[in-house]
Motif scaffolding. Structure first.
Motif, PDB file in Angstrom:
ATOM      1  N   MET A 157       0.814  -1.216   0.000  1.00  0.00           N
ATOM      2  CA  MET A 157       0.000   0.000   0.000  1.00  0.00           C
ATOM      3  C   MET A 157       0.850   1.269   0.000  1.00  0.00           C
ATOM      4  SD  MET A 157      -3.059  -0.942  -0.360  1.00  0.00           S
ATOM      5  CE  MET A 157      -3.796   0.683  -0.159  1.00  0.00           C
ATOM      6  N   LYS A 158       1.907   1.283   0.809  1.00  0.00           N
ATOM      7  CA  LYS A 158       2.668   2.530   0.937  1.00  0.00           C
ATOM      8  C   LYS A 158       3.668   2.743  -0.197  1.00  0.00           C
ATOM      9  CE  LYS A 158       6.231   0.784   4.134  1.00  0.00           C
ATOM     10  NZ  LYS A 158       6.783   0.912   5.511  1.00  0.00           N
ATOM     11  N   VAL A 159       3.959   1.694  -0.979  1.00  0.00           N
ATOM     12  CA  VAL A 159       4.899   1.851  -2.097  1.00  0.00           C
ATOM     13  C   VAL A 159       4.209   1.578  -3.436  1.00  0.00           C
ATOM     14  CG1 VAL A 159       7.056   1.057  -3.132  1.00  0.00           C
ATOM     15  CG2 VAL A 159       6.868   1.242  -0.652  1.00  0.00           C
ATOM     16  N   TYR A 160       3.766   0.342  -3.652  1.00  0.00           N
ATOM     17  CA  TYR A 160       3.195  -0.018  -4.954  1.00  0.00           C
ATOM     18  C   TYR A 160       1.894   0.748  -5.228  1.00  0.00           C
ATOM     19  CZ  TYR A 160       1.262  -2.786  -8.755  1.00  0.00           C
ATOM     20  OH  TYR A 160       0.715  -3.180  -9.949  1.00  0.00           O
ATOM     21  N   ASP A 161       0.984   0.726  -4.274  1.00  0.00           N
ATOM     22  CA  ASP A 161      -0.284   1.427  -4.488  1.00  0.00           C
ATOM     23  C   ASP A 161      -0.063   2.926  -4.665  1.00  0.00           C
ATOM     24  OD1 ASP A 161      -3.336   1.260  -4.368  1.00  0.00           O
ATOM     25  OD2 ASP A 161      -2.916   2.789  -2.853  1.00  0.00           O
ATOM     26  N   LYS A 162       0.893   3.478  -3.932  1.00  0.00           N
ATOM     27  CA  LYS A 162       1.192   4.907  -4.087  1.00  0.00           C
ATOM     28  C   LYS A 162       1.735   5.200  -5.473  1.00  0.00           C
ATOM     29  CE  LYS A 162       3.433   8.782  -1.768  1.00  0.00           C
ATOM     30  NZ  LYS A 162       4.256   9.199  -0.606  1.00  0.00           N
ATOM     31  N   ALA A 163       2.535   4.298  -6.014  1.00  0.00           N
ATOM     32  CA  ALA A 163       3.063   4.489  -7.375  1.00  0.00           C
ATOM     33  C   ALA A 163       1.937   4.511  -8.395  1.00  0.00           C
ATOM     34  CB  ALA A 163       4.059   3.387  -7.711  1.00  0.00           C
ATOM     35  N   LEU A 164       0.925   3.673  -8.177  1.00  0.00           N
ATOM     36  CA  LEU A 164      -0.238   3.678  -9.074  1.00  0.00           C
ATOM     37  C   LEU A 164      -0.962   5.017  -9.009  1.00  0.00           C
ATOM     38  CD1 LEU A 164      -1.733   0.119  -8.393  1.00  0.00           C
ATOM     39  CD2 LEU A 164      -0.553   0.881 -10.460  1.00  0.00           C
ATOM     40  N   ARG A 165      -1.061   5.578  -7.811  1.00  0.00           N
ATOM     41  CA  ARG A 165      -1.722   6.875  -7.662  1.00  0.00           C
ATOM     42  C   ARG A 165      -0.885   7.996  -8.277  1.00  0.00           C
ATOM     43  NH1 ARG A 165      -2.182   7.600  -1.974  1.00  0.00           N
ATOM     44  NH2 ARG A 165      -1.316   5.555  -1.477  1.00  0.00           N
ATOM     45  N   ILE A 166       0.428   7.863  -8.179  1.00  0.00           N
ATOM     46  CA  ILE A 166       1.294   8.858  -8.817  1.00  0.00           C
ATOM     47  C   ILE A 166       1.153   8.791 -10.335  1.00  0.00           C
ATOM     48  CG2 ILE A 166       3.712   9.481  -9.236  1.00  0.00           C
ATOM     49  CD1 ILE A 166       4.301   8.688  -6.345  1.00  0.00           C
ATOM     50  N   ARG A 167       0.982   7.583 -10.865  1.00  0.00           N
ATOM     51  CA  ARG A 167       0.739   7.440 -12.308  1.00  0.00           C
ATOM     52  C   ARG A 167      -0.461   8.294 -12.723  1.00  0.00           C
ATOM     53  NH1 ARG A 167       0.296   1.551 -14.532  1.00  0.00           N
ATOM     54  NH2 ARG A 167       2.114   1.996 -15.842  1.00  0.00           N
ATOM     55  N   ARG A 168      -1.524   8.260 -11.942  1.00  0.00           N
ATOM     56  CA  ARG A 168      -2.706   9.074 -12.259  1.00  0.00           C
ATOM     57  C   ARG A 168      -2.373  10.559 -12.190  1.00  0.00           C
ATOM     58  NH1 ARG A 168      -5.908  10.050 -15.438  1.00  0.00           N
ATOM     59  NH2 ARG A 168      -6.160   7.783 -15.536  1.00  0.00           N
ATOM     60  N   VAL A 169      -1.570  10.977 -11.202  1.00  0.00           N
ATOM     61  CA  VAL A 169      -1.175  12.382 -11.079  1.00  0.00           C
ATOM     62  C   VAL A 169      -0.395  12.831 -12.319  1.00  0.00           C
ATOM     63  CG1 VAL A 169       0.292  14.000  -9.798  1.00  0.00           C
ATOM     64  CG2 VAL A 169      -1.181  12.399  -8.565  1.00  0.00           C
ATOM     65  N   VAL A 170       0.515  11.994 -12.789  1.00  0.00           N
ATOM     66  CA  VAL A 170       1.306  12.328 -13.976  1.00  0.00           C
ATOM     67  C   VAL A 170       0.402  12.419 -15.203  1.00  0.00           C
ATOM     68  CG1 VAL A 170       3.181  11.593 -15.494  1.00  0.00           C
ATOM     69  CG2 VAL A 170       3.404  11.304 -13.024  1.00  0.00           C
ATOM     70  N   CYS A 171      -0.531  11.473 -15.329  1.00  0.00           N
ATOM     71  CA  CYS A 171      -1.477  11.506 -16.453  1.00  0.00           C
ATOM     72  C   CYS A 171      -2.284  12.801 -16.440  1.00  0.00           C
ATOM     73  CB  CYS A 171      -2.420  10.310 -16.390  1.00  0.00           C
ATOM     74  SG  CYS A 171      -1.668   8.726 -16.805  1.00  0.00           S
ATOM     75  N   GLU A 172      -2.736  13.207 -15.270  1.00  0.00           N
ATOM     76  CA  GLU A 172      -3.529  14.433 -15.154  1.00  0.00           C
ATOM     77  C   GLU A 172      -2.680  15.666 -15.444  1.00  0.00           C
ATOM     78  OE1 GLU A 172      -5.100  14.101 -11.234  1.00  0.00           O
ATOM     79  OE2 GLU A 172      -6.755  12.778 -11.846  1.00  0.00           O
ATOM     80  N   ALA A 173      -1.403  15.608 -15.087  1.00  0.00           N
ATOM     81  CA  ALA A 173      -0.505  16.732 -15.385  1.00  0.00           C
ATOM     82  C   ALA A 173      -0.357  16.904 -16.894  1.00  0.00           C
ATOM     83  CB  ALA A 173       0.860  16.511 -14.727  1.00  0.00           C
ATOM     84  N   PHE A 174      -0.229  15.793 -17.602  1.00  0.00           N
ATOM     85  CA  PHE A 174      -0.150  15.872 -19.062  1.00  0.00           C
ATOM     86  C   PHE A 174      -1.467  16.368 -19.656  1.00  0.00           C
ATOM     87  CE2 PHE A 174       3.663  13.038 -19.131  1.00  0.00           C
ATOM     88  CZ  PHE A 174       4.419  13.779 -20.017  1.00  0.00           C
ATOM     89  N   GLU A 175      -2.583  15.889 -19.131  1.00  0.00           N
ATOM     90  CA  GLU A 175      -3.890  16.340 -19.624  1.00  0.00           C
ATOM     91  C   GLU A 175      -4.018  17.849 -19.497  1.00  0.00           C
ATOM     92  OE1 GLU A 175      -6.701  14.091 -17.376  1.00  0.00           O
ATOM     93  OE2 GLU A 175      -6.236  12.198 -18.387  1.00  0.00           O
ATOM     94  N   ALA A 176      -3.530  18.391 -18.393  1.00  0.00           N
ATOM     95  CA  ALA A 176      -3.571  19.840 -18.189  1.00  0.00           C
ATOM     96  C   ALA A 176      -2.695  20.561 -19.213  1.00  0.00           C
ATOM     97  CB  ALA A 176      -3.129  20.180 -16.769  1.00  0.00           C
ATOM     98  N   LEU A 177      -1.518  20.005 -19.470  1.00  0.00           N
ATOM     99  CA  LEU A 177      -0.623  20.614 -20.460  1.00  0.00           C
ATOM    100  C   LEU A 177      -1.236  20.594 -21.856  1.00  0.00           C
ATOM    101  CD1 LEU A 177       2.958  19.348 -19.490  1.00  0.00           C
ATOM    102  CD2 LEU A 177       2.069  21.666 -19.331  1.00  0.00           C
ATOM    103  N   PHE A 178      -1.886  19.482 -22.193  1.00  0.00           N
ATOM    104  CA  PHE A 178      -2.432  19.357 -23.547  1.00  0.00           C
ATOM    105  C   PHE A 178      -3.667  20.224 -23.771  1.00  0.00           C
ATOM    106  CE2 PHE A 178      -0.302  14.983 -23.565  1.00  0.00           C
ATOM    107  CZ  PHE A 178       0.803  15.475 -24.233  1.00  0.00           C
ATOM    108  N   ARG A 179      -4.165  20.825 -22.718  1.00  0.00           N
ATOM    109  CA  ARG A 179      -5.243  21.805 -22.906  1.00  0.00           C
ATOM    110  C   ARG A 179      -4.679  23.134 -23.386  1.00  0.00           C
ATOM    111  NH1 ARG A 179      -7.734  19.001 -18.429  1.00  0.00           N
ATOM    112  NH2 ARG A 179      -6.671  20.292 -16.852  1.00  0.00           N
ATOM    113  N   GLN A 180      -3.362  23.312 -23.233  1.00  0.00           N
ATOM    114  CA  GLN A 180      -2.713  24.555 -23.671  1.00  0.00           C
ATOM    115  C   GLN A 180      -1.719  24.340 -24.806  1.00  0.00           C
ATOM    116  OE1 GLN A 180      -1.314  27.146 -20.329  1.00  0.00           O
ATOM    117  NE2 GLN A 180      -1.864  25.396 -19.037  1.00  0.00           N
ATOM    118  N   TYR A 181      -1.117  23.145 -24.858  1.00  0.00           N
ATOM    119  CA  TYR A 181      -0.067  22.875 -25.839  1.00  0.00           C
ATOM    120  C   TYR A 181      -0.406  21.622 -26.651  1.00  0.00           C
ATOM    121  CZ  TYR A 181       2.384  25.915 -22.539  1.00  0.00           C
ATOM    122  OH  TYR A 181       2.730  26.951 -21.714  1.00  0.00           O
TER     123      TYR A 181
END
Length: 399
Positions: A303-327
């Motif tokens: 939970m504290k390592v693997y599951d957190k990495a999965l949640r970080i994957r979502r954060v990175v995906c959302e960061a790209f989604e935000a960028l692609f709204r402008q670029y």
């Protein structure tokens, strides 16, 4: 040095090579590991079938690092391919020698993109799920992608068109309608591109020069180039190393010396068979990844390592989604330097897990990325045609 297995029966005009992560009936597949030395598959990968049906002949197989998780192939059980102390990629050498115009590879940890960037070639890692992974050696199934490396954007595009399509045999394959979005179509270069400055700060002068040249070429052609920093995308490396090692740990558990592959001669019971087989057949980098992945998946760390990495994957995906709204696309380097030496891996045996800071963002999100002019261009899902057109501008192809 062994780096390329030629098929003497091939005399076709249209031919390609595939790397040693892709199963073929007529040639062995070892995945760069002693564990699979001499292994012959009973079937061809879907990529091979598509190429054959389109009139391409597979001219041979290029060597890879063990399970394709290293820098550019240096951990192969055949030994590192070098020139004057500089590490070389077998796929690059096959293309540069003129034997084949392109190599179809499995991009697991960015080695394909690094090799292309360091040698002035073009590569495309398409949107995850648009090219079947059926018949590839599984390592990190949630991010690995069948990719193409070639000597030109046009060649990459031509072969990618052959490979793209839905496959019922691959559970992660996207629908035919979605795959069709990747097929060659009229497209324009990106109008606005974001350059991730926090990635550009971690490279040497030679790579910086390539980035500056790409920015200049884009600007000269009317592309609005903006420099930004995005710390959320920068955390992709740590999360990808966790996910990749965890998935690898599970996928290589099948190699135990019982059904196929290498088997130790030194055992008296089943435990010794498993332990000695894997100890003798696996290389140090792979063993490290297995241990790291096992620890990540333990009850204590799940939970504290693997599951957190999965949640970080979502954060990175959302960061790209935000960028692609402008670029339209994001530009960043593919590696920190334009050549790796034997001294680099001697001084830091885990350098591949550090260098993937540049390739992990596209791996963990499944976004398409084109390497041209020694830089990476990452686009939104199904934006391969726009990326190709933009890559042509950077590579000054067709001028």
């Amino acid at each position: 040095m062994k780096f390329y297995t030629a098929n003497a029966d091939v005399a076709a005009e249209r031919k390609v090579a595939v790397d040693d992560m892709i199963l073929t009936k007529t040639m062995p597949t070892a995945a760069g590991s002693r564990m699979l030395d001499g292994y012959m598959s009973l079937f061809d990968a879907e990529a091979i079938t598509k190429l054959t049906n389109a009139g391409y002949a597979v001219a041979g197989k290029t060597d890879v690092g063990e399970f394709a998780i290293d820098l550019v192939g240096e951990t192969s059980y055949n030994g590192a391919l070098t020139k004057d102390g500089t590490l070389c990629s077998a796929s690059v050498e096959a293309i540069k020698s003129g034997d084949v115009p392109a190599v179809v590879s499995l991009d697991v940890n960015g080695s394909v993109r690094r090799a292309a960037a360091q040698n002035g070639l073009v590569s495309i890692k398409p949107t995850y799920g648009t090219v079947s992974r059926f018949g590839t050696v599984p390592v990190a199934c949630s991010g690995e992608t069948v990719s193409v490396m070639a000597d030109s954007v046009a060649q990459c595009r031509e072969i990618l068109d052959v490979l793209v399509g839905h496959d019922d045999k691959d559970g992660t394959s996207l629908s035919e309608e979605q795959c069709a979005l990747v097929k060659t179509a009229d497209a324009k270069p990106a109008a606005k591109i974001a350059v991730l400055t926090n990635f550009c700060e971690a490279v040497d002068d030679a790579v910086s020069a390539k980035i500056d040249a790409a920015k200049a070429a884009l600007t000269e052609n009317g592309v609005d180039v903006c420099e930004i920093a995005d710390e959320k995308i920068a955390v992709a490396r740590a999360a990808w190393n966790i996910l990749m090692s965890s998935e690898l740990c599970n996928n290589v558990s099948r190699y135990d010396g019982v059904k196929y592959g290498y088997r130790t001669q030194n055992y008296t019971n089943i435990d010794e068979l498993y332990t000695n087989t894997r100890t003798e057949a696996f290389g140090e980098l792979l063993k490290t990844a297995i241990l790291f992945g096992s620890d990540n998946l333990s009850t204590e760390n799940y939970m504290k390592v693997y599951d957190k990495a999965l949640r970080i994957r979502r954060v990175v995906c959302e960061a790209f989604e935000a960028l692609f709204r402008q670029y339209d696309a994001v530009l960043l380097p593919a590696c920190s330097k334009l050549a790796y030496t034997e001294d680099d891996i001697k001084s830091d045996k885990y350098i591949a897990f550090e260098e993937n800071q540049f390739t992990a963002p596209a791996s963990i999100t499944g976004l398409p990325v084109v390497v041209a002019g020694s830089v990476q261009l990452i686009g939104n899902k199904f934006s391969e045609n726009m990326l190709f057109e933009t890559a042509k501008v950077i590579a000054k192809e067709g001028e």
